[in-house]
Design a protein around this motif. Sequence first.
Motif, short mmCIF file in Angstrom:
data_model
loop_
_atom_site.label_atom_id
_atom_site.label_comp_id
_atom_site.label_asym_id
_atom_site.label_seq_id
_atom_site.Cartn_x
_atom_site.Cartn_y
_atom_site.Cartn_z
N VAL A 1 0.83 -1.21 0.00
CA VAL A 1 0.00 0.00 0.00
C VAL A 1 0.86 1.26 0.00
N ASP A 2 1.88 1.27 0.85
CA ASP A 2 2.70 2.48 0.98
C ASP A 2 3.32 2.93 -0.34
N TRP B 1 1.98 2.86 -3.35
CA TRP B 1 1.08 3.60 -4.26
C TRP B 1 0.37 4.76 -3.55
N ALA B 2 0.54 4.90 -2.26
CA ALA B 2 -0.04 6.04 -1.55
C ALA B 2 0.66 7.30 -2.04
#
Lengths: 347, 347
Positions: free
Chosen positions: A204-205, A207-208
Amino acid sequence: MSDTIAIASPADFHVHLRQGDLAALVTKHVRQGGFRLAYVMPNLKPPIANAEEALLYKAQLQAIDPTIEYLMTLYLSPDLTPDEIRKAKRAGIVGVKSYPRGVTTNSDGGIESYETYYPVFEAMEQEDMVLNLHGEIPSDAATNTCVINAEPAFLPHLRKLHARFPRLRIVLEHATTRAAVECVKSLGDTVACTITAHHLVLTVDDWAGQSWNFCKPVAKFPDDRQALRDVIKEGHPRFFLGSDSAPHPPHTKSTATPVHACAAGVYTSPILLPLVAQVLESFGALDRLEGFVSTNGRIFYRASASAGENVVIRKVQGKRVEEKWVEGEQSVVPFWAGRDLSWEVVE
Amino acid sequence: MSDTIAIASPADFHVHLRQGDLAALVTKHVRQGGFRLAYVMPNLKPPIANAEEALLYKAQLQAIDPTIEYLMTLYLSPDLTPDEIRKAKRAGIVGVKSYPRGVTTNSDGGIESYETYYPVFEAMEQEDMVLNLHGEIPSDAATNTCVINAEPAFLPHLRKLHARFPRLRIVLEHATTRAAVECVKSLGDTVACTITAHHLVLTVDDWAGQSWNFCKPVAKFPDDRQALRDVIKEGHPRFFLGSDSAPHPPHTKSTATPVHACAAGVYTSPILLPLVAQVLESFGALDRLEGFVSTNGRIFYRASASAGENVVIRKVQGKRVEEKWVEGEQSVVPFWAGRDLSWEVVE
């Protein structure tokens, strides 16, 4: 470990080759990335709806690069009939791709529930065609569904389909969660699963706020990534590479306006085999490379490698990934643009 | 419901006013957004480390707009001493902000563990200063921590601090999860919680590929958003507005390169009171507006409203949010740029 590895005819069992000028640019990248087989997604505009359109599309791709074996698919929609399935089978079409409505690129015509497609699935089971599932349910605040849990929430549909059609070969595409890996492992030999190269790298981190790493399904938690790595390291025969390599015009990837989000998709085709080799090596699974990028998928799809189609990669000291590929007015930016790879395809 | 609402001196208990030319542009937006008090974050370059720097910064802000009450904070770092806390108290500094290392804008000097700060917290408890916590732990694949679960993983630290310093007033800033809401509710009256306007609107899906909605902490699941809405609707006195409004140069918000992600932050200051009114109205909590944007926070901070500082908003038929505010070489794009608001501040 030797400095070179020979792989029997690498096969990418999930790739987007697009249409027109963009197809002319990206179709050549299949071979450049070290692959000899492309399992071609049908989400064109309009989608590939029947055998005739699939054969026409296949001919267009062959005109661009005749050295690649193209396995063609149809787009599951209410227009698809059991008769068309039988016709498609005779025409050599291999699979049917199901998109949930609205969850990814060109999926506006996607499915909402599966029951209405049971006659089609029965025909597919009889004809031994493969059902390819984009395994996410649409986001819905009422059920607390968003892009993070859309895949686990889909898995009951997979279980139900497999129970109802146990002989139908089903591929859960681009799995991103531990739940999906465990679900597929728990099911019968007719259920397989593709994993992309980028989901072995991203969480996740990544593409955040970083749209270049944004794709659907989105990369999930570190523990989910670990499950993807572990099932490859284990050498499970029903898990294999489907890159989901998806080219988009660079400005649609780089730049969001307040009213337009960036396009979803990560483009890995031109660097695919070196990238997968490097990533598998990073978690101690380089010995599983041939199974993951060729053998496992070919066995499941009954697509044996032609003789003499070995592809060799070799270790290199930092081969820089191109910032961009351009042809005419079309251009694409690859995953890991400007970074170094430690493997290259021997031409 | 009347077409106008008067609010006693709205207070934004978490706002980023920046420095230099950017401060000149955005500080004026506090009043424009309907607010009369700004609780000012200390994460400048370099961070506000002591009372002297805080007073200098306050004077700069007062020079830009003297009509706003600025409550000042220090940045928690190893350089901060109990002596400096006492000095800060005498200088009228209200709070100390703790950033975990590296999780948001200008947090490279953030904390890694709290024990070393216990002497500072003891002095703060004695002096009745407020500890403002950015409640996330840094991402770490080894513990399966990423931006989605970084806040719940922080909550044990909050519980531990509150148990050790029960009389120390603590604010958990910009809560985004049901877990955080429930944790704060379960703790004593010395623990409060700010909620932003944008986290009442957004979920993960809204910032996936859409960098304009990307901030830290990231918006979470629909159920988490529901918990934020519910605690406001309930009128819980220890939950109040802190906008976390954070301006960034537009190109750093819009555009990512393969090596540079977009900046984290959502800018709501110039539309804040109408935005909050519209959002609370959307979930049936307009009667809680004054408590949420003024009373609750002012009671917790012991910052009573001055007489005659009512701000009136009125219902309008679609007031378009500006696409951009520009002053000299500085510009900012607000949240909901180009969309319509149904309330406006009466000048």
